[in-house]
Design a protein around this motif. Structure first.
Motif, mmCIF file in Angstrom:
data_model
loop_
_atom_site.group_PDB
_atom_site.id
_atom_site.type_symbol
_atom_site.label_atom_id
_atom_site.label_comp_id
_atom_site.label_asym_id
_atom_site.label_seq_id
_atom_site.Cartn_x
_atom_site.Cartn_y
_atom_site.Cartn_z
ATOM 1 N N GLU A 44 16.476 -30.391 -39.125
ATOM 2 C CA GLU A 44 15.321 -29.751 -39.754
ATOM 3 C C GLU A 44 14.397 -30.795 -40.349
ATOM 4 O OE1 GLU A 44 14.097 -26.081 -42.746
ATOM 5 O OE2 GLU A 44 16.170 -26.740 -42.674
ATOM 6 N N GLY A 45 13.091 -30.520 -40.287
ATOM 7 C CA GLY A 45 12.109 -31.447 -40.825
ATOM 8 C C GLY A 45 11.762 -31.136 -42.268
ATOM 9 N N GLY A 46 10.508 -31.421 -42.636
ATOM 10 C CA GLY A 46 10.067 -31.164 -44.000
ATOM 11 C C GLY A 46 10.770 -32.054 -45.003
ATOM 12 N N GLY A 47 11.136 -31.461 -46.139
ATOM 13 C CA GLY A 47 11.765 -32.238 -47.192
ATOM 14 C C GLY A 47 13.270 -32.303 -47.120
ATOM 15 N N VAL A 48 13.883 -31.674 -46.110
ATOM 16 C CA VAL A 48 15.345 -31.608 -46.068
ATOM 17 C C VAL A 48 15.992 -32.978 -45.865
ATOM 18 C CG1 VAL A 48 17.342 -30.668 -44.840
ATOM 19 C CG2 VAL A 48 15.397 -29.194 -45.370
ATOM 20 N N PRO A 49 15.631 -33.761 -44.842
ATOM 21 C CA PRO A 49 16.318 -35.048 -44.659
ATOM 22 C C PRO A 49 16.213 -35.996 -45.856
ATOM 23 C CG PRO A 49 15.185 -34.424 -42.650
ATOM 24 C CD PRO A 49 14.718 -33.480 -43.713
ATOM 25 N N TRP A 67 10.838 -33.980 -37.223
ATOM 26 C CA TRP A 67 10.655 -35.085 -38.167
ATOM 27 C C TRP A 67 9.276 -35.735 -38.077
ATOM 28 C CZ3 TRP A 67 15.328 -38.846 -39.012
ATOM 29 C CH2 TRP A 67 16.433 -38.125 -39.484
ATOM 30 N N ASN A 68 8.537 -35.444 -37.049
ATOM 31 C CA ASN A 68 7.280 -36.155 -36.821
ATOM 32 C C ASN A 68 6.170 -35.623 -37.727
ATOM 33 O OD1 ASN A 68 5.512 -37.965 -35.698
ATOM 34 N ND2 ASN A 68 5.140 -36.777 -33.844
ATOM 35 N N THR A 69 6.383 -35.762 -39.038
ATOM 36 C CA THR A 69 5.422 -35.322 -40.051
ATOM 37 C C THR A 69 5.296 -36.418 -41.109
ATOM 38 O OG1 THR A 69 7.109 -34.283 -41.439
ATOM 39 C CG2 THR A 69 6.095 -32.909 -39.733
ATOM 40 N N PRO A 70 4.153 -36.492 -41.806
ATOM 41 C CA PRO A 70 3.988 -37.524 -42.842
ATOM 42 C C PRO A 70 5.083 -37.481 -43.909
ATOM 43 C CG PRO A 70 1.881 -36.522 -42.330
ATOM 44 C CD PRO A 70 2.919 -35.716 -41.593
ATOM 45 N N GLU A 71 5.568 -36.294 -44.237
ATOM 46 C CA GLU A 71 6.586 -36.152 -45.281
ATOM 47 C C GLU A 71 7.822 -36.972 -44.981
ATOM 48 O OE1 GLU A 71 8.513 -32.510 -47.948
ATOM 49 O OE2 GLU A 71 7.487 -32.102 -46.050
ATOM 50 N N ILE A 72 8.194 -37.061 -43.708
ATOM 51 C CA ILE A 72 9.366 -37.850 -43.328
ATOM 52 C C ILE A 72 8.967 -39.258 -42.912
ATOM 53 C CG2 ILE A 72 11.200 -38.066 -41.586
ATOM 54 C CD1 ILE A 72 11.567 -35.081 -41.707
ATOM 55 N N LEU A 73 7.914 -39.381 -42.126
ATOM 56 C CA LEU A 73 7.523 -40.703 -41.618
ATOM 57 C C LEU A 73 7.213 -41.681 -42.742
ATOM 58 C CD1 LEU A 73 5.205 -39.807 -38.588
ATOM 59 C CD2 LEU A 73 7.670 -40.236 -38.611
ATOM 60 N N GLN A 74 6.662 -41.190 -43.842
ATOM 61 C CA GLN A 74 6.268 -42.074 -44.930
ATOM 62 C C GLN A 74 7.282 -42.113 -46.068
ATOM 63 O OE1 GLN A 74 2.156 -41.300 -46.092
ATOM 64 N NE2 GLN A 74 1.589 -40.846 -43.985
ATOM 65 N N GLY A 123 8.432 -45.734 -42.734
ATOM 66 C CA GLY A 123 7.868 -45.584 -44.068
ATOM 67 C C GLY A 123 6.359 -45.646 -44.059
ATOM 68 N N LYS A 124 5.764 -45.774 -42.873
ATOM 69 C CA LYS A 124 4.313 -45.828 -42.730
ATOM 70 C C LYS A 124 3.838 -44.594 -41.972
ATOM 71 C CE LYS A 124 4.634 -50.855 -42.548
ATOM 72 N NZ LYS A 124 4.374 -52.087 -41.744
ATOM 73 N N ARG A 125 2.558 -44.566 -41.660
ATOM 74 C CA ARG A 125 1.999 -43.387 -40.987
ATOM 75 C C ARG A 125 2.573 -43.204 -39.588
ATOM 76 N NH1 ARG A 125 -4.304 -43.061 -40.826
ATOM 77 N NH2 ARG A 125 -3.643 -41.192 -39.662
ATOM 78 N N GLU A 126 2.836 -44.298 -38.893
ATOM 79 C CA GLU A 126 3.303 -44.226 -37.517
ATOM 80 C C GLU A 126 4.751 -44.653 -37.423
ATOM 81 O OE1 GLU A 126 1.496 -42.993 -35.139
ATOM 82 O OE2 GLU A 126 -0.345 -42.808 -36.330
ATOM 83 N N ALA A 127 5.527 -43.910 -36.632
ATOM 84 C CA ALA A 127 6.903 -44.311 -36.360
ATOM 85 C C ALA A 127 6.909 -45.395 -35.292
ATOM 86 C CB ALA A 127 7.717 -43.106 -35.894
ATOM 87 N N GLU A 128 7.987 -46.157 -35.257
ATOM 88 C CA GLU A 128 8.109 -47.240 -34.279
ATOM 89 C C GLU A 128 8.863 -46.748 -33.048
ATOM 90 O OE1 GLU A 128 10.259 -51.616 -33.771
ATOM 91 O OE2 GLU A 128 10.517 -50.445 -35.607
ATOM 92 N N PRO A 129 8.273 -46.837 -31.852
ATOM 93 C CA PRO A 129 9.018 -46.460 -30.647
ATOM 94 C C PRO A 129 10.101 -47.488 -30.359
ATOM 95 C CG PRO A 129 6.846 -47.344 -30.064
ATOM 96 C CD PRO A 129 6.886 -47.246 -31.562
ATOM 97 N N ILE A 130 11.338 -47.044 -30.232
ATOM 98 C CA ILE A 130 12.452 -47.968 -29.996
ATOM 99 C C ILE A 130 13.130 -47.737 -28.649
ATOM 100 C CG2 ILE A 130 12.926 -48.427 -32.427
ATOM 101 C CD1 ILE A 130 15.098 -46.311 -32.349
ATOM 102 N N ALA A 131 12.803 -46.652 -27.981
ATOM 103 C CA ALA A 131 13.321 -46.399 -26.636
ATOM 104 C C ALA A 131 12.284 -45.574 -25.890
ATOM 105 C CB ALA A 131 14.657 -45.675 -26.673
#
Length: 410
Positions: free
Chosen positions: A260-265, A290-297, A392-400
């Motif tokens: 689940e996304g949002g504030g849960v993780p 998870w692809n939301t600012p709340e988690i990404l940042q 921890g920034k606006r964009e996630a890092e692609p790793i695969a």
């Protein structure tokens, strides 16, 4: 990749122009198989008026091609979100028609109201006016309402609901589904030699689907599940209690799945830290939610992994959308774009067999803005997804990277 028996090899689309400068070719392509129309279905015939001509279109239409396709969206749906998604998807479909040079389709715009009854009426209107394929609806009840009508007429649907219960033979979901997310992130974790898992799942329909996929994916990668906890969605105290239970066995796992996304993780990490749990070697993995600012940042989520579609093509589409309509499109704008391109591509390449089950469920699939996808016989889909790390920034890092074919998948 092949488009059923038909192939779109070499077919290209007009560039997605960003202003007067940067552009990319948007390709929906097939390879491997050659055209073979030895067992061609008889195309659906629209209702004809006494003069032998197709019924006139009631309401709005987009494009002027000879093949009619229904576009079923919740223009008068309850709540602003329904109206917004209708506008978003219509705008995306318009961009797709502009980008597909010489598209021989006409979109018949119909309002579902976001309900089963409204979608049933909208589907019947579109089919009576000659629609050979329906794009939409968006919400599960509307998909089910339209599906009942379309099935009787032999007209397939490419819908946008993420509720897997709405899928069935002939009703294909193009949305992002939990199974694809789970399969991708667990397979990547296994490649990184992760073998022992726990999971924290919402106690609802989404959680049940995610759990079934999780158990199967872990089993297929020879991993083991230590424990699964289920919480009442939105109930912080219940989540805290379930996390406390997970903390007792956290030393036995190397991977924690929280879809689940949002504030849960972030809340999970916070509670475990308060309880003194050692998360040093534990990798948290999630889903496309998870692809939301709340988690990404979130600083506590840095280094965690989640799956998602390739963003490069979408960013170009988003730029074009902003320049055309003056607003940033949500990530799901690509769904209506890809559905429209798919319809136009099959009309061009697959002849009278264009919307048959055989073509739509070809195992090699299709390539769209979000990468490769294919429809299953049961109406669900598979997608080629990338894996990202939270920074921890606006964009996630692609790793695969996302897979470019389904050749290695069953």
């Amino acid at each position: 990749m092949s488009l059923g028996s038909a192939t779109l090899r070499g077919m290209s689309f007009r560039k997605l122009v960003t202003g007067a400068a940067l552009g990319i070719s948007v390709l929906l392509a097939g390879c491997v198989n050659s055209p073979n129309f030895s067992s061609v279905n008889t195309p659906l015939q629209p209702d004809l008026n006494p003069n032998g001509q197709p019924q006139l279109v009631s309401g709005r239409a987009i494009g002027n091609g000879s093949v009619r396709v229904g576009l079923l969206l919740p223009y008068s749906g309850e709540g602003q979100s329904a109206v917004s998604v209708a506008t978003l998807f219509e705008n995306s479909a318009k961009l797709a028609l502009e980008d597909f040079q010489g598209a021989d389709i006409q979109l018949l715009v119909k309002d579902t109201g976001g309900t089963a009854e409204g979608a049933s009426i909208a589907a019947q209107q579109a089919i009576s006016e000659g629609a050979e394929l329906l794009i939409g609806p968006v919400f599960a009840p509307a998909v089910q309402g339209a599906s009942a009508v379309a099935r009787r007429s032999g007209v397939p649907i490419v819908a946008f609901s993420s509720d897997t219960n709405a899928a069935k033979p002939g009703t294909y979901l193009l949305s992002y589904l939990p199974v694809s997310d789970v399969n991708r992130i667990v397979s990547y974790a296994a490649e990184q030699e992760r073998r022992s898992y726990s999971a924290l799942l919402p106690n609802n329909a989404y959680g049940a689907v995610a759990e079934a996929a999780f158990r199967q994916a872990v089993g297929q990668t020879n991993g083991r599940i230590i424990t699964i906890e289920r919480y009442i969605p939105g109930n912080a105290e219940d989540i805290r209690a379930r996390v406390a239970s997970l903390s007792r066995s956290i030393s036995q796992v190397d991977t924690l799945f929280v879809p689940e996304g949002g504030g849960v993780p972030p809340f999970v990490v916070q509670v475990m830290t308060e309880m003194g749990a050692n998360l040093g070697e534990v990798k948290m993995i999630g889903s496309g939610q998870w692809n939301t600012p709340e988690i990404l940042q979130s600083p506590v989520m840095v280094g965690s992994w989640f799956p998602g579609p390739d963003n490069q093509s979408f960013e170009r589409l988003a730029t074009r959308y902003r320049e055309t309509y003056g607003s940033q499109p949500p990530r799901n704008a690509s769904l209506a774009y890809d559905a429209t391109i798919l319809a136009a591509g099959l009309v061009r390449s697959a002849g009278p067999d264009r919307f048959s089950d055989r073509v739509l469920t070809n195992r090699d699939g299709f390539l769209g803005i979000d990468g490769i996808f294919r429809f299953q016989q049961d109406g669900l889909n598979n997608r080629g997804l990338a894996v990202y790390a939270v920074t921890g920034k606006r964009e996630a890092e692609p790793i695969a990277p996302a897979s470019r074919s389904f050749a290695s998948q069953f």
